[in-house]
Design an enzyme around this catalytic site. Structure first.
Site, short mmCIF file in Angstrom:
data_model
loop_
_atom_site.label_atom_id
_atom_site.label_comp_id
_atom_site.label_asym_id
_atom_site.label_seq_id
_atom_site.Cartn_x
_atom_site.Cartn_y
_atom_site.Cartn_z
N ARG A 69 0.84 -1.21 0.00
CA ARG A 69 0.00 0.00 0.00
C ARG A 69 0.87 1.25 0.00
O ARG A 69 0.56 2.24 -0.65
CB ARG A 69 -0.88 0.03 1.25
CG ARG A 69 -2.09 -0.85 1.15
CD ARG A 69 -3.10 -0.52 2.27
NE ARG A 69 -4.02 -1.62 2.44
CZ ARG A 69 -5.07 -1.86 1.65
NH1 ARG A 69 -5.34 -1.06 0.65
NH2 ARG A 69 -5.86 -2.89 1.86
N HIS A 117 -19.40 8.64 0.10
CA HIS A 117 -19.73 7.29 0.54
C HIS A 117 -21.24 7.10 0.43
O HIS A 117 -22.00 7.97 0.87
CB HIS A 117 -19.25 7.10 1.98
CG HIS A 117 -19.52 5.72 2.49
ND1 HIS A 117 -18.78 4.63 2.09
CD2 HIS A 117 -20.49 5.25 3.33
CE1 HIS A 117 -19.26 3.55 2.67
NE2 HIS A 117 -20.30 3.89 3.42
N GLU A 182 -26.00 11.49 -5.32
CA GLU A 182 -24.56 11.67 -5.09
C GLU A 182 -24.00 12.74 -6.03
O GLU A 182 -23.16 13.55 -5.64
CB GLU A 182 -23.81 10.35 -5.33
CG GLU A 182 -24.00 9.32 -4.24
CD GLU A 182 -23.16 8.08 -4.49
OE1 GLU A 182 -21.98 8.20 -4.86
OE2 GLU A 182 -23.70 6.96 -4.33
#
Ligand code: GRF
Length: 198
Positions: A69, A117, A182
């Site tokens: 990562r 989200h 959204e």
């Protein structure tokens, strides 16, 4: 001029909504900001074609090419760097970006790293939000734009949109209803952030 760098993983409809609003509402003139670059962690992300068609700088930083990562996030930082200046820090906008970012990355862009989200946070962080809202018997669902911190889907909330959960909804019908909100929500949150005094 403040650069907006948008990170996507898939369809990119939120990204497209932001790009369209920035053009239609002349954010460059009115808010001193422009969508400068779209970065995807997947080469097959549908949103890349839209971004290319709209003349945006595009980059693929494929997470699978990196051993960790940390290494992946360092490559993202490198892509963002040309659009990021001390006197005009880039806004980094996650729009359907499906990778968990390291604390080093979230700290670097603290206060200027946003996410959308598809739930009314703090309810349902993580995946499968629509099915979980239906299973919980929620009468309302929605979406949240928030600042990104090291804890997944937990940063300060900037704005939310609410939609009803209707009888007979499944995860798909609810996802569609949320997604259409959204697009308006993310544009509204960005507009407000860019208009706020530094
Ligand atoms: C959106 O519902 C977003 O909130 C979620 O994934 C979906 C991505 O849609 N994380 P798109 O790629 O912006 O069309």
């Amino acid at each position: 001029m403040r650069n907006i760098v948008i990170l996507i993983s898939g369809t990119g409809s939120n990204m497209a909504a932001i790009v369209r609003a920035a053009a239609q509402e002349d954010w460059a003139q009115r808010l001193g900001a422009r969508v400068a670059c779209v970065i995807s962690n997947r080469a097959d992300a549908g949103g890349l074609a839209f971004a290319r068609d709209h003349g945006l700088d595009c980059a693929v930083v494929a997470h699978r090419d990196y051993p960790s990562r940390q290494a992946f996030d360092a490559a993202l930082v490198e892509q963002i760097a040309p659009f990021d200046a001390p006197d005009a820090p880039a806004l980094v906008v996650l729009a359907g970006f499906m990778r968990i970012l390291t604390p080093e990355f979230t700290a670097r862009y603290a206060g200027r790293l946003l996410n959308i989200h598809p739930s009314l946070l703090p309810a349902f962080p993580g995946l499968h939000t629509h099915q979980r809202a239906i299973d919980a018997g929620c009468r309302f669902a929605g979406a949240t734009v928030h600042q990104v911190t090291a804890e997944l889907d937990h940063g300060p909330i900037l704005d939310q949109a609410v939609v009803p959960v209707l009888p007979g909804d499944d995860a798909n019908t609810l996802a569609q209803r949320v997604l259409s909100q959204e697009h308006r929500l993310y544009v509204r949150a960005l507009r407000r952030l860019l208009a706020a005094p530094a």
